[in-house]
Design a protein around this motif. Sequence first.
Motif, short mmCIF file in Angstrom:
data_model
loop_
_atom_site.label_atom_id
_atom_site.label_comp_id
_atom_site.label_asym_id
_atom_site.label_seq_id
_atom_site.Cartn_x
_atom_site.Cartn_y
_atom_site.Cartn_z
N GLU A 1 38.54 38.50 7.45
CA GLU A 1 39.89 38.63 6.88
C GLU A 1 40.86 39.27 7.87
O GLU A 1 40.48 40.15 8.63
CB GLU A 1 39.87 39.51 5.62
CG GLU A 1 39.40 38.78 4.39
CD GLU A 1 39.69 39.57 3.12
OE1 GLU A 1 40.24 40.68 3.20
OE2 GLU A 1 39.34 39.06 2.04
N ILE A 2 42.11 38.83 7.81
CA ILE A 2 43.17 39.46 8.60
C ILE A 2 43.97 40.37 7.68
O ILE A 2 44.51 39.92 6.67
CB ILE A 2 44.11 38.42 9.24
CG1 ILE A 2 43.34 37.52 10.22
CG2 ILE A 2 45.27 39.11 9.97
CD1 ILE A 2 44.18 36.44 10.89
N ASP B 1 48.50 32.32 15.85
CA ASP B 1 47.57 31.19 15.68
C ASP B 1 46.26 31.47 16.41
O ASP B 1 45.17 31.18 15.90
CB ASP B 1 48.18 29.91 16.27
CG ASP B 1 49.20 29.29 15.34
OD1 ASP B 1 49.23 29.71 14.17
OD2 ASP B 1 49.96 28.43 15.79
N LEU B 2 46.39 32.00 17.59
CA LEU B 2 45.22 32.31 18.41
C LEU B 2 44.34 33.36 17.71
O LEU B 2 43.12 33.22 17.63
CB LEU B 2 45.69 32.83 19.78
CG LEU B 2 44.64 33.26 20.77
CD1 LEU B 2 43.68 32.12 21.06
CD2 LEU B 2 45.31 33.72 22.07
N ILE B 3 44.98 34.39 17.17
CA ILE B 3 44.25 35.44 16.46
C ILE B 3 43.53 34.85 15.25
O ILE B 3 42.38 35.18 14.96
CB ILE B 3 45.22 36.58 16.05
CG1 ILE B 3 45.70 37.32 17.31
CG2 ILE B 3 44.55 37.56 15.08
CD1 ILE B 3 46.94 38.17 17.11
N ARG C 1 39.54 34.76 14.60
CA ARG C 1 38.97 35.28 13.37
C ARG C 1 37.94 34.31 12.79
O ARG C 1 36.85 34.68 12.37
CB ARG C 1 40.11 35.54 12.38
CG ARG C 1 39.69 35.88 10.96
CD ARG C 1 39.78 34.69 10.02
NE ARG C 1 41.11 34.15 9.83
CZ ARG C 1 41.83 34.34 8.75
NH1 ARG C 1 41.38 35.10 7.77
NH2 ARG C 1 42.99 33.75 8.62
N HIS C 2 38.29 33.01 12.79
CA HIS C 2 37.36 32.01 12.26
C HIS C 2 36.16 31.82 13.18
O HIS C 2 35.03 31.69 12.73
CB HIS C 2 38.07 30.67 12.06
CG HIS C 2 39.04 30.69 10.91
ND1 HIS C 2 38.66 30.97 9.63
CD2 HIS C 2 40.38 30.48 10.87
CE1 HIS C 2 39.72 30.93 8.83
NE2 HIS C 2 40.77 30.64 9.57
N ARG C 3 36.43 31.81 14.47
CA ARG C 3 35.35 31.54 15.42
C ARG C 3 34.30 32.65 15.45
O ARG C 3 33.11 32.39 15.51
CB ARG C 3 35.98 31.40 16.81
CG ARG C 3 34.95 31.21 17.89
CD ARG C 3 35.43 30.26 18.94
NE ARG C 3 34.38 30.02 19.90
CZ ARG C 3 34.54 29.32 20.99
NH1 ARG C 3 35.70 28.78 21.25
NH2 ARG C 3 33.55 29.15 21.82
N ALA D 1 52.37 34.13 7.62
CA ALA D 1 51.65 32.88 7.37
C ALA D 1 50.17 32.98 7.69
O ALA D 1 49.37 32.19 7.21
CB ALA D 1 52.28 31.76 8.19
N LYS D 2 49.80 33.93 8.52
CA LYS D 2 48.41 33.97 8.98
C LYS D 2 47.60 35.13 8.42
O LYS D 2 46.44 35.29 8.76
CB LYS D 2 48.38 34.06 10.51
CG LYS D 2 48.82 32.79 11.20
CD LYS D 2 47.84 31.66 10.93
CE LYS D 2 48.30 30.38 11.59
NZ LYS D 2 47.59 29.21 11.10
#
Length: 261
Positions: A31-32, A161-163, A167-169, A186-187
Motif C-alpha cells: 500500500e502507498i 507512476d514509477l513509485i 510498489r507492485h513489483r 491518483a496513486k
Amino acid sequence: MSTLVELNDICVHFDQRKVLDNVSLRLNRGEITTLIGPNGAGKSTLVKVLLGLQRQFSGQVTKTKGLKIGYVPQKLKLNDSLPLNVDRFLQLAGKYSRQEINDALKLVGAEHLAHSNMHSLSGGETQRVLLSRALLQRPDLLVLDEPAQGVDVQGQIDLYDLIDTIRHRFNCAVFMVSHDLHLVMAKTDDVVCLHHHICCSGAPADIAQHPSYIALFGHNHQQSLAFYHHQHDHHHHDLAGQPVTGEATDCSHHSHGHHHD
C-alpha cells in the motif's frame, strides 16, 4: 493484510512544545500511504521516528522482524567540489555488485545516467538516482520525503507512476511525505493529514471533502484535484507506454479501518 510498521500514540516534545501529539498509524505491505500537512506540522519528525533517527519520543513503534527500509531523503547534500558520478555515488551505498547497481538504475529508468555527474542532474533525475539507491537493498518499506520537490509537473507524474510500479513489483509498503496533494492523489491508497495530531485519514477522495483538510489547505486544492483527475485520465501512460485507464481515480475499493477524526 500484512502490517509492516505500526505506530501507537507517538508523542514528541521539543522545548515544551508538542510536535507530535498521539499519532497512530499503520503501514501495510503493497500500500502507498501519503502523509500530508502544512510546513511545521511535524511530518519530518514523524519520518525520523519511523526511521529510528528520533530517539526522544513516547509511544510505541512496532516493526516486522528483519524489516528493510529504503529511504529517499528530501535533499541530497553533496560536496560541490568533489567530482562524483552516479555510478560512484551508488557504489558508496554499500557492497553491491556491478549487476545490482545496473539493475537498480534500470528499475527507475536511469541507466543512461550511470556516468553523469551527480552535480549536473535535474531534480527529476536526482530523485530517480536516489530511488535507485533506496532500491538496492530490496526494501520492504520505501520512505520518500517530499520526492516531488524541484521536479516539474510532468516529471512528478512520471515519478509517482514509477513509485506505483515499484510498489507492485516489490510488493513493498510506500510511505510518502508531501505538502501538496493533488498530484499524489491518483496513486495513493491512503492519506494521513497531520497537523501535530492526525486531523483525518482515509481514502484520497474522502480526505479531499473532509472539513479538517479543507481548513488546512483551502478549497483551491479541491479544484486542482478535479483538474488533475481529468488530465490524468486523458493522457496517462504507464512505464511501458501503455495507456492506464480507470484505476487512476478509483480509490473507493480500498477499505480503511483506521480513520481518525
